[in-house]
Design a protein around this motif. Sequence first.
Motif, PDB file in Angstrom:
ATOM      1  N   PHE B  10       0.853  -1.193   0.000  1.00  0.00           N
ATOM      2  CA  PHE B  10       0.000   0.000   0.000  1.00  0.00           C
ATOM      3  C   PHE B  10       0.886   1.239   0.000  1.00  0.00           C
ATOM      4  CE2 PHE B  10      -2.615  -3.271   2.177  1.00  0.00           C
ATOM      5  CZ  PHE B  10      -3.530  -3.436   1.148  1.00  0.00           C
ATOM      6  N   ASP B  11       0.847   1.976  -1.128  1.00  0.00           N
ATOM      7  CA  ASP B  11       1.765   3.101  -1.290  1.00  0.00           C
ATOM      8  C   ASP B  11       1.508   4.180  -0.247  1.00  0.00           C
ATOM      9  OD1 ASP B  11       2.602   1.700  -3.551  1.00  0.00           O
ATOM     10  OD2 ASP B  11       0.919   2.530  -4.696  1.00  0.00           O
ATOM     11  N   LYS B  12       0.226   4.497  -0.030  1.00  0.00           N
ATOM     12  CA  LYS B  12      -0.081   5.551   0.945  1.00  0.00           C
ATOM     13  C   LYS B  12      -0.020   5.016   2.372  1.00  0.00           C
ATOM     14  CE  LYS B  12      -3.090   8.142  -2.161  1.00  0.00           C
ATOM     15  NZ  LYS B  12      -3.736   7.126  -3.021  1.00  0.00           N
ATOM     16  N   GLY B  13      -0.313   3.740   2.532  1.00  0.00           N
ATOM     17  CA  GLY B  13      -0.308   3.154   3.867  1.00  0.00           C
ATOM     18  C   GLY B  13      -1.471   3.615   4.714  1.00  0.00           C
ATOM     19  N   PRO B  14      -2.624   3.010   4.527  1.00  0.00           N
ATOM     20  CA  PRO B  14      -3.792   3.371   5.332  1.00  0.00           C
ATOM     21  C   PRO B  14      -3.479   3.271   6.828  1.00  0.00           C
ATOM     22  CG  PRO B  14      -4.381   1.795   3.632  1.00  0.00           C
ATOM     23  CD  PRO B  14      -2.904   1.885   3.627  1.00  0.00           C
ATOM     24  N   VAL B  15      -4.029   4.186   7.605  1.00  0.00           N
ATOM     25  CA  VAL B  15      -3.722   4.251   9.034  1.00  0.00           C
ATOM     26  C   VAL B  15      -4.840   3.605   9.841  1.00  0.00           C
ATOM     27  CG1 VAL B  15      -3.144   5.796  10.937  1.00  0.00           C
ATOM     28  CG2 VAL B  15      -2.612   6.462   8.589  1.00  0.00           C
ATOM     29  N   ILE B  16      -4.452   2.798  10.837  1.00  0.00           N
ATOM     30  CA  ILE B  16      -5.450   2.294  11.787  1.00  0.00           C
ATOM     31  C   ILE B  16      -5.583   3.374  12.856  1.00  0.00           C
ATOM     32  CG2 ILE B  16      -6.047   0.444  13.396  1.00  0.00           C
ATOM     33  CD1 ILE B  16      -4.339  -1.433  11.749  1.00  0.00           C
ATOM     34  N   THR B  17      -6.557   4.253  12.694  1.00  0.00           N
ATOM     35  CA  THR B  17      -6.654   5.392  13.613  1.00  0.00           C
ATOM     36  C   THR B  17      -7.241   4.994  14.964  1.00  0.00           C
ATOM     37  OG1 THR B  17      -8.759   5.989  12.613  1.00  0.00           O
ATOM     38  CG2 THR B  17      -6.817   7.143  11.814  1.00  0.00           C
ATOM     39  N   ALA B  18      -8.004   3.928  14.972  1.00  0.00           N
ATOM     40  CA  ALA B  18      -8.539   3.445  16.253  1.00  0.00           C
ATOM     41  C   ALA B  18      -8.833   1.967  16.134  1.00  0.00           C
ATOM     42  CB  ALA B  18      -9.815   4.204  16.619  1.00  0.00           C
TER      43      ALA B  18
END
Lengths: 159, 336
Positions: B10-18
């Motif tokens: 994943f180029d952007k790298g989705p964030v696990i925000t919670a």
Amino acid sequence: MSDQKKKKLTPVQQEYQAFARRSEPGRPVLLNSVRAFLAGGVICLLGQFVQDFFLWNFDFTEKTAGNPTVAVMILLSVILTVSGVYDHIAQWAGAGTAVPVTGFANSIASAALEHRTEGFVLGVGGNMFKLAGSVIAFGVFAAFAVALARTLLARLGGS
Amino acid sequence: MLRGHQTWVFDKGPVITAAAAVGGPFEAKGPLAEDFDLLHGDLWVGKDSFEKAERKMLEEACETAVRKAGLQKQDIQFFLSGDLANQITASSFAARTLAVPYFGLYGACSTSMEGLTLGSLLVDKEAARYVLCATSSHNPATEKQYRYPTEYGAQRPPTAQWTVTGAGAAILAGAGEGPRVTGATIGRVVDMGVTDPYNMGAAMAPAAVDTITAHFRDLGLSGRDYDLIATGDLGRVGHRIAAGLLAEHGLAIPPEIFTDCGILIYGPEQKTVMAGGSGCACSAAVTYGHIMNRMKKGELNKVLIVATGALLSPLSYQQKESIPCIAHAVALENRQ
């Protein structure tokens, strides 16, 4: 594993299963047998006390005392099942608690409990013999087969 | 994006925000109790059936995750969820409550990482701003469906595992604070002919090894590139087999970084679990609770979660079929 089953496996699968078996803890067969012997024996001893109780205190013969004795053992098993104790005893005792009539009662009571949420008719009624059903089916068939064989033998012997 | 044969980067790298983890009474007695957001003292969770209890736990995990992310339910574009119940009713009924567009998934106990993988893809490709991934399992509800009634006195062998009661949920976003999903390897179905449902560890270990091998191959990595590699629910037996297989393939992972969620979740004094924990909630609750907390504290920076699933049904088992298994790997990383 039987040879029949092994034949269906590819060489890779066979190799893997042999590899996996080395990492698996073995089933403690000897310990389980000793525990089953002790637990089964204790249950039968208890049953003997109950039978003697009926023989000494009431007007029962050794033959007729069997029915109330089994009823008491079933009741005890069901009480232990519904209070959530029986399965813990069974984990220790294995076949010791499964083989006597208490195990049969446990299989019916536990299935009835489990399916209570689906209602009395389709849930409890429809599922309580889920485990015990095959015991009844094959038990009745075995009794029939034995009775038939006995009758035939008696006829042959008598003629 | 696609790297090698079966891996996404994943180029952007989705964030696990919670992320949120919910557990039952038995999990509350385990060593990871502190890492759960919510623990129940009652298997019924105040409901009149185990199935409703499972659904309630899943809803609680989702609501907690949404709240911790500082969002509202309406902000979530998609809800990706699956569980072990027949026709994944726990997930679908929770989706009804959440009223969020929903994808129902089934990957048995690998569903946690299957959901996280697909959710990351959606966020990375800007098909969604926020995605909620969740999964749940409930010990008596699962036992009832797959094995025997809860109170039935069947002796469980030492290779048996204990289905975790609980749920886990995570919010994925394009940006924000939290660990990033940097890559994922989608597993193949592997069947080594194991037929014993009381020995899931041995059935699933080859699938885990297959996916880990593919992950290393596709990305040109080795075990030493991670701070922690955790399989989903192999238990003690399956973990030992997987470690042995990897060593045979020349990909040995140092034992201090190679672990299993099913081993972590219960303590050695909880003898009834036998070989360890299992179930969808096993990898989900441990990852979204314990591992997420350790990543936030900075104790771990690069983690690979390999959720393993046994794709059997009670019917396939009774028809003497062997147990096909799958594993999905997701790489998580602390980076800005």
